[in-house]
Design a protein around this motif. Structure first.
Motif, mmCIF file in Angstrom:
data_model
loop_
_atom_site.group_PDB
_atom_site.id
_atom_site.type_symbol
_atom_site.label_atom_id
_atom_site.label_comp_id
_atom_site.label_asym_id
_atom_site.label_seq_id
_atom_site.Cartn_x
_atom_site.Cartn_y
_atom_site.Cartn_z
ATOM 1 N N PRO A 1 -4.411 -15.408 7.459
ATOM 2 C CA PRO A 1 -5.573 -16.376 7.758
ATOM 3 C C PRO A 1 -6.373 -16.229 6.623
ATOM 4 C CG PRO A 1 -5.688 -14.512 9.289
ATOM 5 C CD PRO A 1 -4.601 -14.398 8.546
ATOM 6 N N ILE A 2 -7.403 -17.321 6.674
ATOM 7 C CA ILE A 2 -8.528 -16.766 5.758
ATOM 8 C C ILE A 2 -9.717 -16.405 6.849
ATOM 9 C CG2 ILE A 2 -10.229 -18.163 4.395
ATOM 10 C CD1 ILE A 2 -8.284 -20.414 3.840
ATOM 11 N N ASP A 3 -9.824 -15.182 6.591
ATOM 12 C CA ASP A 3 -10.814 -14.338 7.458
ATOM 13 C C ASP A 3 -12.279 -14.992 7.446
ATOM 14 O OD1 ASP A 3 -8.926 -12.620 8.400
ATOM 15 O OD2 ASP A 3 -9.083 -11.390 6.690
ATOM 16 N N GLY A 4 -12.694 -15.215 8.397
ATOM 17 C CA GLY A 4 -14.229 -15.774 8.474
ATOM 18 C C GLY A 4 -14.420 -17.275 8.317
ATOM 19 N N SER A 5 -13.201 -17.844 7.850
ATOM 20 C CA SER A 5 -13.430 -19.439 8.009
ATOM 21 C C SER A 5 -13.472 -20.118 9.086
ATOM 22 C CB SER A 5 -12.180 -19.815 7.134
ATOM 23 O OG SER A 5 -11.056 -19.890 7.884
ATOM 24 N N PRO A 6 -13.963 -21.320 9.207
ATOM 25 C CA PRO A 6 -14.006 -21.913 10.542
ATOM 26 C C PRO A 6 -12.804 -22.019 11.091
ATOM 27 C CG PRO A 6 -15.444 -23.073 8.660
ATOM 28 C CD PRO A 6 -14.326 -22.174 7.957
ATOM 29 N N CYS A 7 -11.749 -22.022 10.614
ATOM 30 C CA CYS A 7 -10.584 -22.183 11.439
ATOM 31 C C CYS A 7 -9.832 -20.833 11.603
ATOM 32 C CB CYS A 7 -9.735 -23.300 10.644
ATOM 33 S SG CYS A 7 -9.360 -23.002 8.918
ATOM 34 N N ASP A 8 -10.612 -19.771 11.287
ATOM 35 C CA ASP A 8 -10.139 -18.389 11.677
ATOM 36 C C ASP A 8 -10.434 -18.213 13.082
ATOM 37 O OD1 ASP A 8 -9.041 -15.876 11.845
ATOM 38 O OD2 ASP A 8 -11.071 -15.094 10.887
ATOM 39 N N THR A 9 -9.701 -19.095 14.040
ATOM 40 C CA THR A 9 -9.836 -18.970 15.600
ATOM 41 C C THR A 9 -9.037 -18.189 16.649
ATOM 42 O OG1 THR A 9 -8.832 -21.083 15.690
ATOM 43 C CG2 THR A 9 -11.024 -21.227 15.153
ATOM 44 N N LEU A 10 -7.905 -17.671 15.929
ATOM 45 C CA LEU A 10 -6.862 -17.002 16.734
ATOM 46 C C LEU A 10 -6.925 -15.550 16.753
ATOM 47 C CD1 LEU A 10 -3.952 -19.279 15.824
ATOM 48 C CD2 LEU A 10 -5.396 -19.561 17.637
ATOM 49 N N GLY A 11 -7.987 -15.080 16.289
ATOM 50 C CA GLY A 11 -8.000 -13.565 16.338
ATOM 51 C C GLY A 11 -6.956 -12.711 15.456
ATOM 52 N N ILE A 12 -6.345 -13.540 14.392
ATOM 53 C CA ILE A 12 -5.437 -12.850 13.406
ATOM 54 C C ILE A 12 -6.051 -12.135 12.520
ATOM 55 C CG2 ILE A 12 -3.157 -13.130 12.208
ATOM 56 C CD1 ILE A 12 -2.740 -15.263 13.980
ATOM 57 N N ASP A 13 -5.908 -10.968 11.861
ATOM 58 C CA ASP A 13 -6.346 -10.430 10.865
ATOM 59 C C ASP A 13 -5.444 -10.220 9.746
ATOM 60 O OD1 ASP A 13 -9.017 -10.045 11.988
ATOM 61 O OD2 ASP A 13 -8.258 -8.314 13.029
ATOM 62 N N ASN A 14 -5.827 -10.091 8.457
ATOM 63 C CA ASN A 14 -5.104 -9.681 7.306
ATOM 64 C C ASN A 14 -5.051 -8.282 7.264
ATOM 65 O OD1 ASN A 14 -4.292 -12.191 5.814
ATOM 66 N ND2 ASN A 14 -6.275 -12.562 5.818
ATOM 67 N N ILE A 15 -3.859 -7.621 7.717
ATOM 68 C CA ILE A 15 -3.880 -6.085 7.813
ATOM 69 C C ILE A 15 -2.849 -5.733 6.665
ATOM 70 C CG2 ILE A 15 -3.091 -4.147 8.545
ATOM 71 C CD1 ILE A 15 -4.106 -5.453 11.544
ATOM 72 N N PRO A 16 -3.123 -5.257 5.674
ATOM 73 C CA PRO A 16 -2.467 -5.190 4.397
ATOM 74 C C PRO A 16 -0.920 -4.576 4.711
ATOM 75 C CG PRO A 16 -4.630 -4.508 3.955
ATOM 76 C CD PRO A 16 -4.696 -4.692 5.197
ATOM 77 N N LEU A 17 0.065 -5.115 3.975
ATOM 78 C CA LEU A 17 1.544 -4.565 4.219
ATOM 79 C C LEU A 17 1.861 -3.802 2.669
ATOM 80 C CD1 LEU A 17 4.148 -4.242 5.610
ATOM 81 C CD2 LEU A 17 4.787 -6.367 4.468
ATOM 82 N N ALA A 18 1.849 -2.788 2.344
ATOM 83 C CA ALA A 18 2.090 -2.236 1.231
ATOM 84 C C ALA A 18 3.656 -2.200 0.818
ATOM 85 C CB ALA A 18 2.017 -0.760 1.249
ATOM 86 N N ARG A 19 3.844 -2.854 -0.370
ATOM 87 C CA ARG A 19 5.241 -3.038 -0.984
ATOM 88 C C ARG A 19 4.917 -2.776 -2.434
ATOM 89 N NH1 ARG A 19 8.214 -7.344 -1.242
ATOM 90 N NH2 ARG A 19 6.657 -8.789 -1.431
ATOM 91 N N TRP A 20 6.159 -2.171 -2.901
ATOM 92 C CA TRP A 20 6.079 -2.034 -4.483
ATOM 93 C C TRP A 20 7.578 -1.899 -5.046
ATOM 94 C CZ3 TRP A 20 7.633 2.930 -6.182
ATOM 95 C CH2 TRP A 20 7.701 4.022 -5.179
ATOM 96 N N ARG A 21 7.549 -2.012 -6.207
ATOM 97 C CA ARG A 21 8.882 -1.614 -7.267
ATOM 98 C C ARG A 21 8.354 -0.923 -8.577
ATOM 99 N NH1 ARG A 21 9.880 -5.127 -11.609
ATOM 100 N NH2 ARG A 21 8.482 -7.020 -11.495
ATOM 101 N N TYR A 22 9.469 -0.409 -9.376
ATOM 102 C CA TYR A 22 9.100 0.348 -10.297
ATOM 103 C C TYR A 22 10.272 0.053 -11.541
ATOM 104 C CZ TYR A 22 12.866 3.137 -8.557
ATOM 105 O OH TYR A 22 14.243 3.759 -7.937
ATOM 106 N N GLU A 23 9.873 0.428 -12.510
ATOM 107 C CA GLU A 23 10.770 0.298 -13.710
ATOM 108 C C GLU A 23 10.778 1.497 -14.569
ATOM 109 O OE1 GLU A 23 10.194 -3.479 -15.976
ATOM 110 O OE2 GLU A 23 10.878 -4.815 -14.421
ATOM 111 N N GLN A 24 11.956 1.892 -14.810
ATOM 112 C CA GLN A 24 12.036 3.320 -15.828
ATOM 113 C C GLN A 24 12.057 2.541 -17.081
ATOM 114 O OE1 GLN A 24 15.809 5.266 -15.494
ATOM 115 N NE2 GLN A 24 14.750 7.350 -16.194
ATOM 116 N N ASP A 25 11.082 3.424 -18.339
ATOM 117 C CA ASP A 25 11.145 3.081 -19.431
ATOM 118 C C ASP A 25 12.541 3.445 -20.162
ATOM 119 O OD1 ASP A 25 9.273 2.518 -21.795
ATOM 120 O OD2 ASP A 25 10.164 4.343 -22.510
#
Length: 449
Positions: free
Chosen positions: A266-290
């Motif tokens: 959702p766009i937190d704090g916007s006029p249409c943020d009406t459902l109580g859903i929050d942006n709780i971060p989801l960590a993801r990453w990748r790597y490359e070896q030199d």
């Protein structure tokens, strides 16, 4: 969507004719999936075929579905909710957009809508850009570029950070900066088709941002490879474009997935943020070896749901708060690397073990090692060797032998997927070996067509 063929100004065009919807449900108790509604007619009109696109509503649950009309500046605006899909309105904006082969998509952050149409060598290509309001589903700030080059057909695709737009038209690939005040002025040629045949030309067509943060591009011919933009979040040439970099197990023409960003909250704090859903971060990453310094690793953040802070723990006493850190590990060993991302709503962590290991010393230990997997099998000109997840080799090599035991290829290996080129070798059965400091860690057979 059903289609029709139209001849317009001596150009043959494909148009959409009808838009249908179907509903698929799952019985969670029985784990059965069934179609509860099949091909309900939503719309009958002359539509721009292949340009349907979807973006999550700013409430974080519902979806906007946008569909343009053929050779027009009209857009049908649908809203998909748990109750069904409904036409909210038809918007007319800017100038008419010529219809041709191409793509339509939203930026990963939902702030832009892009429509690309390749018409012909004479008419050129049209790139149309709008701002998008996720609350109302309305487009604004019409912007269109027309360049009479590149031939017909192509596509558009956007980096995960939503900054860089890439457009392709048969023989050329361009990059734009969507954050710039003058977007068109940033148009930069970043790749020309290199002439590769597989057996038809591996030209540029449509592309898709993948979950690993890379962009994969199909060709408008039947070929067995995909092009790759390895770091699309960066300004080119740091974006690292590799033509025909992924070998496919079979021929593919035109086809590429069309996926919206399912992890747009959702766009937190916007006029249409009406459902109580929050942006709780989801960590993801990748790597490359030199490729030259095996203990040097580049990390790439792929996290979702609007993280505001990043903390990397490299498992050797070192940390970083960068989004794209480089780190040199002190030497051989196994390191648990963790990324924690956070914002005002919460945090998320992902950990992976990275192993810079010496070869095993006993025969019993050797049998437990599954060092690599080769695919596709059979292959045409090249195959990929995927190393065991988490293993970062130090002084490890791939050796390839023909049916009579002659070594025909040797190359150093790095973590992840390694591309192996055998285009100059005849068809037949080959044996590959992964060798580290004289010890064989993996052996397999592979067939070249």
């Amino acid at each position: 969507m059903e289609t029709e063929l139209w001849a317009i100004e001596e150009e043959l065009s494909i148009t959409g004719k009808y838009l249908f919807s179907s509903m698929i449900k799952q019985d969670t108790a029985l784990a059965d999936i069934f179609v509860s509604l099949r091909k309900e007619l939503l719309l009958s009109d002359t539509l721009d075929y292949g340009k349907l696109s979807a973006c999550r509503h700013a409430n974080g649950r519902d979806w906007w579905v946008i569909l343009p009309a053929f050779n027009s500046n009209l857009y049908y605006r649908y809203l998909l909710t748990p109750s069904g899909i409904d036409l909210v309105g038809v918007q007319e904006i800017g100038e008419a957009v010529p219809t041709g082969l191409g793509q339509a998509l939203f930026s990963p952050d939902g702030t832009k809508h892009i429509r690309f149409n390749g018409i012909s060598e004479q008419a050129g290509e049209f790139t149309t850009i709008y701002d998008f309001d996720r609350c109302t589903g309305l487009l604004s700030n019409f912007l269109q570029f027309n360049y009479p080059i590149g031939g017909s057909g192509g596509g558009a695709f956007i980096s995960k950070n939503a900054r860089y737009l890439y457009t392709s038209s048969t023989t050329t690939l361009y990059q734009y900066d969507l954050w710039a005040e003058d977007i068109e002025a940033t148009r930069t040629l970043v790749a020309d088709y290199d002439g590769h045949l597989d057996p038809l030309p591996t030209t540029f067509f449509q592309g898709q941002l993948a979950p690993d943060g890379k962009i994969y591009i199909a060709s408008n011919n039947g070929v067995t490879s995909l092009h790759v933009i390895h770091n699309p979040d960066a300004d080119c040439p740091d974006c690292r474009i590799e033509q025909h970099g992924i070998e496919l197990p079979t021929f593919n023409a035109f086809s590429i997935p069309n996926q919206p960003n399912y992890r747009l909250g959702p766009i937190d704090g916007s006029p249409c943020d009406t459902l109580g859903i929050d942006n709780i971060p989801l960590a993801r990453w990748r790597y490359e070896q030199d490729t030259l310094e095996p203990f040097l690793v580049q990390f790439y953040d792929l996290s979702d749901y609007e993280p505001a802070e990043w903390l990397w723990d490299f498992g050797d006493g070192s940390t970083s708060t960068d989004t794209l850190p480089q780190h040199t590990f002190p030497g051989y060993g196994t390191y648990e690397v963790c990324l924690t991302v956070s914002n005002a709503n919460g945090s998320g962590t992902q950990c992976k073990e990275l192993e810079f290991t010496m070869p095993n010393s006993t025969a019993e230990e050797k049998q437990e090692v599954v060092a690599a997997t080769a695919f596709p099998n059979p292959f045409r000109e090249r195959f990929s060797l995927s190393l065991r997840p988490g293993w970062l080799p130090v002084d490890a090599w791939l050796e390839v032998y023909d049916a009579v035991g002659r070594q025909v290829h040797r190359q150093p290996l790095r973590a992840g997927v390694n591309s192996v080129e055998l285009s100059g070798q005849p068809g037949g059965v080959y044996v590959w070996r992964v060798v580290q400091k004289g010890q064989v860690l993996g052996v397999g057979k592979i067939v070249k067509w």
